[in-house]
Enzyme design. Structure first.
Site, PDB file in Angstrom:
ATOM      1  N   TYR A   1      -1.320   0.349  10.352  1.00 45.81           N
ATOM      2  CA  TYR A   1      -1.473  -0.273   9.038  1.00 45.81           C
ATOM      3  C   TYR A   1      -0.260   0.069   8.169  1.00 45.81           C
ATOM      4  O   TYR A   1       0.334  -0.798   7.514  1.00 45.81           O
ATOM      5  CB  TYR A   1      -2.762   0.233   8.387  1.00 45.81           C
ATOM      6  CG  TYR A   1      -2.994  -0.245   6.970  1.00 45.81           C
ATOM      7  CD1 TYR A   1      -3.448  -1.534   6.722  1.00 45.81           C
ATOM      8  CD2 TYR A   1      -2.759   0.599   5.874  1.00 45.81           C
ATOM      9  CE1 TYR A   1      -3.668  -1.982   5.423  1.00 45.81           C
ATOM     10  CE2 TYR A   1      -2.968   0.160   4.575  1.00 45.81           C
ATOM     11  CZ  TYR A   1      -3.426  -1.122   4.350  1.00 45.81           C
ATOM     12  OH  TYR A   1      -3.632  -1.554   3.066  1.00 45.81           O
TER      13      TYR A   1
ATOM     14  N   SER B   1       0.837  -1.203   0.000  1.00 45.42           N
ATOM     15  CA  SER B   1       0.000   0.000   0.000  1.00 45.42           C
ATOM     16  C   SER B   1       0.864   1.242   0.000  1.00 45.42           C
ATOM     17  O   SER B   1       2.002   1.222   0.492  1.00 45.42           O
ATOM     18  CB  SER B   1      -0.887   0.011   1.241  1.00 45.42           C
ATOM     19  OG  SER B   1      -1.498   1.280   1.383  1.00 45.42           O
TER      20      SER B   1
END
Lengths: 463, 245
Positions: B151, B138
């Site tokens: 995250y 990501s």
């Protein structure tokens, strides 16, 4: 809450959306009514749920099985007809019935029991739906087929998404030997000529439909071009099937809402004149790919934006042959006098093949579809007048294209509506359904009428 | 990639990738947690033209099952030449700040389980001197931000691990592709209001597959994120720490 549009962009309502992802999931628990919503190609308010929640089925877009030997495909309800064509055509199969756009879902095709250019031969889409699963808000799941839960099957086909959520369906496709259609264009000078040519064409052609010049008046009233065709016969190899997809589709797009002045009586009139006369009055034959033949408007992405921010109202009716000539003359005349005549009008004949759906729209006779740019009250009144004319002629108006029919008309068009009402899921509703049933009354409109009593004032006011 | 193991096959990006692979006639071994959903994805792939589809329902947080899983995939497809690692969780940053357990859960799924699986897979690919490992990371791993640094840390750690793995496997003809999507419109982000930066899973899947075909190293999908992250990474830390990002 946000505005979610139908294809006609009228009416505008506020509602929430909830994306569905898995067919095995339970329905979401939300407050207020829910309504399944596919690709939103219904024109009026039958795919809207003002103040409630739309269950977006675009996530239910998986194929489940395809039998290339029998042409039976099973898929989730959010699968588009476009996806089915991409799967089936290279393997020698085609949709048994297709509307004028391939950007509709299988669920939507069932809910509106769509028809195509072959109604006189094939009837409606619902006839080819072998089975489907209906998920209700009480958590129950029913497999529905002509011989399994037949009442739920009949209520759901053409049931406007109100009987519950169709999670998957099984459809019987029909074989083709190549992706081409042998098409013939035949000009006709007026409505009477259309009726003759259309009936004649039915004998030898699987597909027929006609474009009408809505501005022609007097002796030319109802003139236009009839398109008729059949799938082309087999060729020597199967190469055309393998390479069946055109890449040009979706190439053009309407980039923005067009300003209102682009569409006026003069521009529509000029377009219609040119369109009619490019034919030189002679029949013309050619071989064409299925894509432009069945889906001419899909090539222009977002064509509904041509009508601008205020959108347009589509009106589609069917009238029986007995009254067709006079009723259609009156309807065409009335609409050509309107604020802005229809830009794209289509005439077609329906055969007598019955649909299993209780609320199915097609029935034997002649169908006329027109769209009117939304010019406010004038347009609404025009469409309401056309609704009245249709009712007087013993015809019906298509809910998927409607935004203005009256509850009385709906009841007259769909005699099984009260039986149908018993099958509506208590958690499901739509803007269209509430418009057709303004309040829960302690008496029915029918019994009022039978008793000869006029409807109470308050009821009229509620519409 | 002709024989592909897809980890986290029921995720939106993986599903879109599976469709593209199926249309190419690839053989697929699909892994996901939910049996029914996995079956729906498998049938979709088979109907769309996959040469062979096998599936295995498994919670990838069970590290002890990883070796057997990889064995099973090799056996079922008669070898593997591609892996798409797509499983992951977004987690809840506020919850993670309150509780180590929530933080650990994100790190376990996004980083540790990936490392465990890639360890087993890398050794086999290194031995056969062929293959492509595609891992969905990501843009959040490029720089820690207060709004989702747990995250981000799991993905950042994954990126560094993949860099090392790529370095190690380069001489063995094994490609390691790090895919960094930006915002993607998936069930994982259903609760976040959408803007123009959100891409569809289909678009990300096309970018992912073209990166895999080209045996790329690190790619941003859609490409605009390379520019966005270049700008974000170039902001001096003294300024960055005062921003509300």
């Amino acid at each position: 809450m946000k505005a979610q549009e139908s294809w006609g962009r009228y009416p505008r309502v506020e509602q929430r959306t909830h994306a569905l992802t898995w067919r095995s999931d339970a329905l979401p628990e939300v407050s207020g009514a829910v309504l399944p919503h596919g690709l939103g190609r219904s024109y009026g308010d039958s795919c809207l749920n003002g103040g409630g929640t739309l269950l977006m089925t675009s996530g239910l877009d998986r194929l489940i099985a395809f039998d290339a030997a029998t042409g039976v495909v099973r898929c989730e309800a959010g699968v588009s007809l476009d996806t089915l064509l991409r799967l089936a055509v290279p393997r020698g199969w085609f949709l048994p019935v297709t509307p004028g756009t391939k950007y509709v879902t299988v669920g939507g095709a069932i809910a509106n029991d769509v028809h195509g250019k072959n109604h006189h031969r094939g009837g409606t889409f619902g006839r080819y739906v072998r089975r489907f699963e209906l998920l209700r808000s009480d958590g129950s799941r029913r497999v529905c087929a002509p011989d399994e839960n037949p009442d739920w099957y009949g209520a759901t086909i053409g049931g406007l998404g109100l009987t519950g959520l169709v999670t998957w369906a099984e459809v019987q496709l029909k074989p083709i030997s190549n992706p081409f259609v042998l098409q013939e264009t035949v000009p006709f000078g007026n409505l009477d000529e259309f009726l003759v040519v259309a009936r004649e064409s039915e004998a030898d052609h699987e597909f027929t439909m006609a474009w009408v010049d809505c501005l022609a008046r007097g002796r030319k009233l109802g003139r236009g071009l009839l398109y008729r065709g059949n799938f082309a016969p087999p060729q020597f190899d199967r190469l055309p099937l393998a390479k069946s997809h055109l890449s040009h589709g979706m190439g053009l797009a309407v980039p923005m809402d067009m300003p209102a002045f682009c569409l006026n009586r003069l521009s529509v009139s000029a377009f219609n004149w040119l369109y009619f006369h490019r034919q030189n009055g002679k029949p013309k034959q050619r071989l064409t790919h299925y894509d432009p033949f069945f889906y001419p408007l899909d090539a222009i992405y977002g064509w509904n934006r041509i009508y601008g921010r205020r959108g347009f109202l589509q009106f589609q009716c069917v009238v029986p042959y007995a009254t067709a000539r006079d009723a259609l003359r009156e309807i065409l005349e009335r609409s050509s006098r309107g604020a802005l005549p229809s830009f794209l009008s289509v005439l077609k004949t329906f055969g007598d093949i019955p649909s299993p759906g209780w609320l199915s729209f097609p029935r034997q006779g002649v169908t006329l579809a027109m769209d009117f740019a939304n010019r406010g009250e004038k347009t609404y009144r025009l469409v309401e007048d056309l609704d009245k004319l249709t009712r007087e002629a013993g015809g019906a108006v298509y809910p998927a294209k409607d935004a203005r029919m009256s509850p009385e008309s709906f009841a007259a068009y769909f005699p099984r509506h009260s039986e149908f009402a018993g099958y509506i899921d208590p958690a499901f509703s739509s803007s269209f359904w509430r418009r057709m049933n303004p309040v829960a009354l302690p008496f029915s409109l029918e019994s009022e009428r039978k008793g000869g009593a006029a409807a109470p004032q308050s009821l009229l006011a509620l519409r | 990639m002709k024989k592909v193991l897809v980890l986290g096959a029921t995720s939106a990006i993986a599903q879109a990738t599976v469709r593209l692979l199926a249309a190419r006639g690839a053989s697929l071994y699909l892994v996901g947690r939910n049996v029914e959903n996995l079956d729906a994805v498998a049938k979709d792939a088979a109907t769309r033209g996959a040469a062979k589809v096998e599936s295995k329902a498994l919670d990838l947080n069970d590290f002890s099952a990883h070796e057997a899983l990889v064995d099973g995939a090799f056996q079922a497809l008669g070898g593997l030449d591609g892996v798409v690692l797509a499983h992951g969780v977004l987690g809840d940053q506020t919850e993670a700040q309150r509780s180590w357990a929530a933080t650990e859960a994100v790190l376990r799924t996004n980083f540790l389980s990936a490392v465990s699986l890639l360890t087993a897979l890398a050794n086999r690919f290194e031995a056969q001197k062929a293959g492509t490992l595609v891992v969905i990371s990501s843009v959040a791993g490029d720089r820690g931000r207060q709004s989702n640094y747990v995250y981000g840390a799991s993905k950042g750690a994954l990126n560094v691990f993949l860099q090392g793995l790529r370095n190690r496997l380069a001489k063995s003809n094994v490609a390691v592709v790090t895919v960094k999507p930006g915002f993607v419109d998936t069930p994982m982000t259903a609760h976040i209001p959408k803007n123009k930066l959100f891409a569809s899973p289909e678009k990300v899947a096309r970018g992912l597959l073209s990166a895999a075909d080209g045996r790329k190293n690190e790619v941003y999908v859609p490409g605009i994120w390379a520019l966005i992250m270049l700008i974000i990474k170039s902001i001096p830390e003294s300024v960055f720490k005062k921003l509300k990002l």
